[in-house]
Design a protein around this motif. Structure first.
Motif, short mmCIF file in Angstrom:
data_model
loop_
_atom_site.label_atom_id
_atom_site.label_comp_id
_atom_site.label_asym_id
_atom_site.label_seq_id
_atom_site.Cartn_x
_atom_site.Cartn_y
_atom_site.Cartn_z
N THR A 35 -7.25 -1.64 8.38
CA THR A 35 -7.58 -1.61 6.82
C THR A 35 -7.56 -3.30 5.88
O THR A 35 -7.40 -3.78 6.57
CB THR A 35 -6.82 -0.67 5.57
N ILE A 89 -6.72 -2.71 -0.74
CA ILE A 89 -5.75 -1.99 -1.11
C ILE A 89 -6.48 -0.94 -1.60
O ILE A 89 -6.05 0.07 -1.69
CB ILE A 89 -4.68 -2.40 -2.34
N GLY A 122 -8.86 0.75 -0.13
CA GLY A 122 -9.15 1.96 1.14
C GLY A 122 -10.19 1.20 2.45
O GLY A 122 -11.38 1.88 2.68
N ILE A 181 -7.57 5.15 -1.39
CA ILE A 181 -5.71 4.38 -1.05
C ILE A 181 -6.33 3.90 0.32
O ILE A 181 -6.25 4.34 1.31
CB ILE A 181 -4.78 5.72 -1.19
N ARG A 182 -5.09 2.86 0.48
CA ARG A 182 -5.76 2.02 1.31
C ARG A 182 -4.59 3.08 2.55
O ARG A 182 -4.71 3.15 3.58
CB ARG A 182 -4.19 0.77 1.05
N GLU A 183 -3.25 3.76 2.43
CA GLU A 183 -2.61 4.64 3.21
C GLU A 183 -3.49 5.49 4.19
O GLU A 183 -3.15 5.76 5.17
CB GLU A 183 -0.80 5.00 2.13
N ASP A 184 -4.27 6.18 3.31
CA ASP A 184 -5.42 7.06 3.28
C ASP A 184 -5.93 6.79 4.33
O ASP A 184 -6.24 7.36 5.78
CB ASP A 184 -6.27 7.68 2.50
N GLN A 195 -5.67 3.99 6.36
CA GLN A 195 -4.96 3.69 7.64
C GLN A 195 -5.12 4.11 8.86
O GLN A 195 -5.06 4.44 9.77
CB GLN A 195 -3.16 2.71 7.36
N VAL A 196 -5.42 5.64 8.47
CA VAL A 196 -4.93 7.28 9.90
C VAL A 196 -6.24 6.23 10.34
O VAL A 196 -7.05 6.89 11.72
CB VAL A 196 -5.01 8.48 9.05
#
Length: 177
Positions: free
Chosen positions: A17, A20, A22, A74-77, A79-80
């Motif tokens: 990523t 922050i 995405g 969103i960064r966390e989305d 990252q996958v």
């Protein structure tokens, strides 16, 4: 570019990523790195399922590329998706002349000498800098004790003809080599 099957072609890979919001780093396998963004939509396998993504925006960042995919804010989305391959439908690739071939078209083709000796099938193609090299594997060790051969892709000198219909490459190559 490599290929998973005849319907899709791998044109790149998602990196880590970036920021922050995405954004993702993108590693392009296309000849011109930015050309990867001309192919839309991207098909990315996530959790065993193919999902379709459209590039919302992209830019150069240092020596690389970064992209923002629609729906990933969103960064966390995002990252996958790290390390996922970027596929596109094969029909999006530009049409080639009869004398030009995509590597994916050569995979699995039978390779025979001008005298009709069966050398095996193309299992891989190596890019060496000076010329590409066909990796040809025989089903069993042949009469010359060869299970695998590396044959330079030198048009007219070694590669005599390629027949898409017959799925066959004729070469001028010594089977004992």
């Amino acid at each position: 570019m490599s290929s998973h099957n005849q319907d899709q072609v791998v044109v790149g890979k998602i990196g880590a990523t970036y920021g922050i919001k995405g954004w993702l780093k993108v590693f392009s396998y296309t000849e011109q790195a930015e050309s990867i963004f001309a192919y839309q939509p991207w098909l990315i396998k996530m959790k065993g399922e193919w999902q379709t993504f459209h590039v919302e925006a992209w830019k150069r960042h240092g020596q690389g590329l970064v992209a923002k995919l629609q729906g990933l804010d969103i960064r966390e989305d995002a990252q996958v998706m790290t390390n996922a391959e970027i596929n596109v439908p094969a029909e999006q690739l530009p049409a080639l002349s009869d004398e030009e071939f995509y590597w994916r078209e050569l995979m699995g083709m039978a390779v025979v000498t001008a005298q009709g000796y069966d050398l095996g099938k193309v299992t891989d193609i190596l890019e060496t800098g000076s010329n590409d090299v066909l990796v040809v594997k025989a089903n069993l060790k042949d009469a010359f004790g060869q299970k695998e051969r590396l044959i330079p892709f030198l048009d007219e000198q070694v590669i005599k003809s390629i027949d898409r219909t017959a799925q066959r490459i004729e070469v001028d190559w010594d089977p004992g080599f």
